[in-house]
Design an enzyme around this catalytic site. Sequence first.
Site, PDB file in Angstrom:
ATOM      1  N   GLU A  34       0.598  -1.206   0.004  1.00 44.88           N
ATOM      2  CA  GLU A  34      -0.050   0.035  -0.291  1.00 44.88           C
ATOM      3  C   GLU A  34       0.997   1.294  -0.139  1.00 44.88           C
ATOM      4  O   GLU A  34       1.171   1.881   1.073  1.00 44.88           O
ATOM      5  CB  GLU A  34      -0.833  -0.070   1.052  1.00 44.88           C
ATOM      6  CG  GLU A  34      -2.287   0.906   1.167  1.00 44.88           C
ATOM      7  CD  GLU A  34      -1.837   2.401   1.237  1.00 44.88           C
ATOM      8  OE1 GLU A  34      -1.435   2.896   0.710  1.00 44.88           O
ATOM      9  OE2 GLU A  34      -2.216   2.724   2.639  1.00 44.88           O
ATOM     10  N   GLU A  50       4.364   8.332  -3.762  1.00 49.33           N
ATOM     11  CA  GLU A  50       5.269   7.687  -2.732  1.00 49.33           C
ATOM     12  C   GLU A  50       6.095   6.933  -3.367  1.00 49.33           C
ATOM     13  O   GLU A  50       6.760   5.904  -2.885  1.00 49.33           O
ATOM     14  CB  GLU A  50       4.255   6.815  -1.623  1.00 49.33           C
ATOM     15  CG  GLU A  50       3.571   7.842  -0.778  1.00 49.33           C
ATOM     16  CD  GLU A  50       2.855   7.269   0.386  1.00 49.33           C
ATOM     17  OE1 GLU A  50       3.113   5.907   0.506  1.00 49.33           O
ATOM     18  OE2 GLU A  50       2.206   7.946   1.067  1.00 49.33           O
TER      19      GLU A  50
END
Length: 746
Positions: free
Chosen positions: A195, A204
């Site tokens: 995730e 990210e």
Amino acid sequence: MLHTPMQCLFPKTLNHKFFFRSFNNIPKSPRSKAFTVRSMSSASRMFQLKVDPLTGNSEWVVIEEDEASGDSNTQQLLANTSYLDMLNDTRRNEAYREAIDKTITKPCHVLDIGAGTGLLSMMAARAMGHGDSVESSGSKGIVTACESYLPMVKLMRKVLHANGMQRKIRIINKRSDELEVGVDMPSRADMLVSEILDSELLGEGLIPTLQHAHDNLLSDNPKTVPYRATIYGQMVESTDLWKLHDLFNNEKGVLDEIRLVPDKMDTALYVKRQQFSMHCDALKGIKLLSETFKVFDFDFWRRPESHRETELSVKATDTGTIHAIISWWLLQLDETGTVFYSTAPKWISCPSSVEGLNSSISRCQNWCDHWKQCVWFIPKKGLSLLKDEEVNLLAVHTDTSISYEVKTLSQNLKLGRSELSTQKYQITLPPEKIALYSDVSWRCSMLNAIKNAVKQKMPSLCVVVDDSLFLAVALAHLAKGSHVLSLFPGFQEKGAQYLQAVASSNSYSKDHVEVQKMSELLTSQSSRRKIDLIVGEPFYYGNNSVLPWQNLRFWKQRSLLDSILSEGAVIIPCKGLLKACAMSLPDLWRSHRCLQDIEGFDHSVVNSTLGACGGLPPGQENPTLPFLIWQCGESKKLSDVVTIMEFNFLKPMSPCSGKAQVEFIACGKCHGFVLWIDWVMDTEESIVSSTGPEQRYWKQGVKLLKEPVAVGSHRSTTTTSERHSAEIRTSFDPSTGDLIVDYAFL
């Protein structure tokens, strides 16, 4: 914010995501963009960069492994991340559990990148249905959890132990790009669970993480959860969004004589060309100008490309002006396409590509902050178009971001690929500051405060102690016989070049403005001249996401200059008033509530460290956190506003404390107290700049309660269980910049 600066691989400086959880496993999507602690970790020790919010000074300190999970600084740091909010997202957790259960049908080697508390690793181990430890099961039927942030590793170990999973999951305290098969992993993994997604999807480091994993860590044709992500977009008209980026055209409607972005210098102050995460459901007056359109697909199960372009033809569904493109993503978690999760705004039901699957699309039914929508601003006034007009859209993605170009047959606005002019005077500002600088009421208040000050006595030397470009230009314009010296701690040389560039447009002499460091001011010959006027908004570049009282750095700097102030020197603002009110904030409180069972796994051991509401040990409180109240979902004011304490800027900084009784004026559930500072600009207190919940330019401090409390007005018919008043007590420590907040219901 939390960074690991020595390991920077893919800088993304505007939204301060310099380093990615996929490589460094840093806390997920930190809310605040100006945390006071940064870190990097290696093996058994971690370096933390501690920043003093009142001075901007920083120093590196070493924290050994034994200290990594127990010290108060680390606990405060983790409490400021989005871990708690993420783990309270029930639909997210459920979607991952369903997909992992569907995907893992037999023992295999699972790699979890950015493992956090180990939730996905435990789901994978349970789905394999074996009880063997990692030591005895060989390379099959094992889980490798990669997490490099040392405090999180310590917390994960506690969670695994509490659930009896410590011998089923191998924790590797490294970045994923540091893992080596045969050293850290017995073999390449058959399956990846991860995730590593932010609101933009890519911020990210999703792409470089997947590239490295497919090249070095995963077997051929691996199973993955998630399986695919699709980005969707929609063209919208919104005056609120327009004001957040177009200072040039909005400033034209202001009748004062200050021009921060003069003609032919419309990009002198601008927002970065990037996507900004935002709760778009909170925006008022949005007009949809297109149907939703698909932008990009990203497959987790195969190696992604670093760069792609796609050209789209989008038909306008109404006449209007495109001010922004709002985007979100849809996550397909399993290969068969039965488990989905969406970050779409509430006005979106289901993308046409997955029509008929509404029942299996998991969207966060309750407000959550770890994922939002993204906004890409259309430059200048936007793009005007007629209903049914075709808009040509070019979308481009890199390793870490997505950008757009848009045009019609008659207009062509380059949004992402064209470069800004390289003029040295150009300065980037956060969107909220761009909007504030075009706010007529705020500008009028600031100008009146300066005019009143110079009427009393024309100052010889004026000092702007913060990063206020507006006040520096306004002072130079209004006090033409004065020398204006700006400290500009965040802008420095670029700020000096800006003041020179806009001088003629604002009718002041370049010789009368200067930028200097505080240390130079205190030691230079200019310090022999006494300072007659000190001003500030206060605003410090890079501090737009901190708690309100961390802007008391203004008071600290004013104190440093005390010895060179003239007699009767004017200080603007002269006072700060700490204000508060009680509020119902059910969505915000729910996202920070105490964790217990998450999809069958006990997480209660993390509550103290993450600062959860409820369930904390006696005497332990969750920290006060910065939020934009208008973006916090459902909210209701339950009390009048009270003044708790004053900060007197006419005197040097000193400890202070205060208390106030809050009387409730409405019935409901109180979830916390909202605190902010009103900056009093003049001694008559006739000019006040408020940063309260009604304002959209500043974050407020929120002190959530351990448990919601039923409250009611004395004048209403209430039950005996309802509380009618509360007392708030605060104390300010000038040595640390900390404000301690305590409360008691009466």
